[in-house]
Design a protein around this motif. Structure first.
Motif, PDB file in Angstrom:
ATOM      1  N   LEU A  86       1.187  -1.193   0.291  1.00 26.85           N
ATOM      2  CA  LEU A  86       0.172   0.493  -0.154  1.00 26.85           C
ATOM      3  C   LEU A  86       0.824   1.071  -0.081  1.00 26.85           C
ATOM      4  CD1 LEU A  86      -3.397   0.961   0.024  1.00 26.85           C
ATOM      5  CD2 LEU A  86      -3.093   1.304   2.580  1.00 26.85           C
ATOM      6  N   ALA A  87       1.805   1.040   0.325  1.00 28.94           N
ATOM      7  CA  ALA A  87       2.873   1.988   0.654  1.00 28.94           C
ATOM      8  C   ALA A  87       3.584   2.730  -0.807  1.00 28.94           C
ATOM      9  CB  ALA A  87       3.744   2.363   2.040  1.00 28.94           C
ATOM     10  N   ILE A  88       4.627   1.449  -1.370  1.00 25.88           N
ATOM     11  CA  ILE A  88       4.611   1.253  -2.367  1.00 25.88           C
ATOM     12  C   ILE A  88       3.838   2.301  -3.079  1.00 25.88           C
ATOM     13  CG2 ILE A  88       6.720   0.687  -1.971  1.00 25.88           C
ATOM     14  CD1 ILE A  88       6.013  -1.316  -4.134  1.00 25.88           C
ATOM     15  N   SER A  89       2.490   1.554  -3.297  1.00 28.31           N
ATOM     16  CA  SER A  89       1.275   1.959  -4.146  1.00 28.31           C
ATOM     17  C   SER A  89       1.147   3.495  -4.373  1.00 28.31           C
ATOM     18  CB  SER A  89       0.073   1.504  -3.959  1.00 28.31           C
ATOM     19  OG  SER A  89       0.426  -0.283  -4.512  1.00 28.31           O
ATOM     20  N   LYS A  90       0.744   3.686  -2.656  1.00 28.09           N
ATOM     21  CA  LYS A  90       0.787   5.443  -3.146  1.00 28.09           C
ATOM     22  C   LYS A  90       1.523   6.657  -3.354  1.00 28.09           C
ATOM     23  CE  LYS A  90      -3.201   5.134   0.600  1.00 28.09           C
ATOM     24  NZ  LYS A  90      -2.893   5.292   2.536  1.00 28.09           N
ATOM     25  N   ALA A  91       2.883   6.154  -3.020  1.00 31.43           N
ATOM     26  CA  ALA A  91       4.503   6.288  -2.989  1.00 31.43           C
ATOM     27  C   ALA A  91       4.079   7.051  -4.867  1.00 31.43           C
ATOM     28  CB  ALA A  91       5.105   6.118  -2.275  1.00 31.43           C
ATOM     29  N   TYR A  92       4.058   6.323  -5.394  1.00 29.29           N
ATOM     30  CA  TYR A  92       4.284   5.754  -6.690  1.00 29.29           C
ATOM     31  C   TYR A  92       2.714   6.397  -7.304  1.00 29.29           C
ATOM     32  CZ  TYR A  92       3.876   3.743 -11.838  1.00 29.29           C
ATOM     33  OH  TYR A  92       4.234   3.833 -12.781  1.00 29.29           O
ATOM     34  N   VAL A  93       1.496   6.544  -6.730  1.00 33.15           N
ATOM     35  CA  VAL A  93       0.868   7.605  -7.185  1.00 33.15           C
ATOM     36  C   VAL A  93       1.055   8.612  -7.274  1.00 33.15           C
ATOM     37  CG1 VAL A  93      -2.246   8.536  -7.785  1.00 33.15           C
ATOM     38  CG2 VAL A  93      -0.914   5.495  -7.885  1.00 33.15           C
ATOM     39  N   ASN A  94       1.383   9.357  -5.782  1.00 32.43           N
ATOM     40  CA  ASN A  94       1.948  10.512  -5.267  1.00 32.43           C
ATOM     41  C   ASN A  94       2.443  11.202  -6.563  1.00 32.43           C
ATOM     42  OD1 ASN A  94      -0.193  11.255  -3.396  1.00 32.43           O
ATOM     43  ND2 ASN A  94       0.727  10.114  -2.106  1.00 32.43           N
TER      44      ASN A  94
END
Length: 189
Positions: A86-94
């Motif tokens: 979840l953390a890397i997914s949010k970082a990618y989109v951000n």
């Protein structure tokens, strides 16, 4: 953007300015002429760093991939399992939200088979495989999961950037629901 004072022609400074142009005006505006204007230099000076526009695009792709990797790596610190995905997914989109032009650059290297571009992209793949290790995905299955996650994140980012989400739903909540469904799927494997 107003012209910047002349900077020492260090590659990082040049790429930072190119990234700013890309983020504000779009990658199509990252030309040798526009970049030279922003740097306060003559375009031929850039040939000391790039082999024409193709060379600039290649360096921008590597620059963008390295910046994306740094964001993902930072997000993965101190978390594991579902929380890490979840953390890397949010970082990618951000990252795609904050740096739409630089993100676009990661997708448009003139030669995607180029070894330098491949190495920059491989760091992201390796990091994602590491994050997915808790799911005990064996061999090719881990790489299929990386492809799946990237497809989800790129698709989400691309649709968002192009105004594809018109409903009055919180985008971050949508992203979280989608990633949790992905996580549920890899738990079942």
């Amino acid at each position: 953007m107003s012209p910047r004072p002349k900077v020492g022609l260090e590659i990082t400074a040049i790429l930072d300015v190119a990234g700013q142009i890309a983020d504000v005006q779009g990658m199509q505006e990252v030309t040798l002429a526009n970049l030279a204007k922003q740097l306060g230099i003559r375009p031929p000076s850039l040939y000391n760093h790039f082999d024409g526009l193709g060379g600039l695009r290649k360096k921008m792709a590597i620059y963008g991939l390295n910046r994306l990797y740094e964001e993902l790596a930072h997000a993965a610190i101190g978390v594991a399992g579902d929380e890490a995905v979840l953390a890397i997914s949010k970082a990618y989109v951000n990252f795609a939200r904050k740096h739409p032009g630089i993100y676009e650059a990661t997708l448009m290297a003139p030669e995607m088979g180029d070894e330098e571009v491949q190495q920059a992209g491989k760091k992201i793949v390796d990091l994602t495989v590491t994050v997915l290790q808790n799911y005990e995905l064996k061999d090719d299955l881990a790489l299929h999961a990386v492809r799946g996650l990237r497809s989800i994140l790129h698709g989400f980012s691309s649709l968002e950037q192009r105004g594809g989400f018109k409903m009055q739903l919180d985008l971050n909540e949508s992203l979280e629901i989608i990633i949790k469904a992905f996580i549920d799927g890899i738990h079942d494997h």
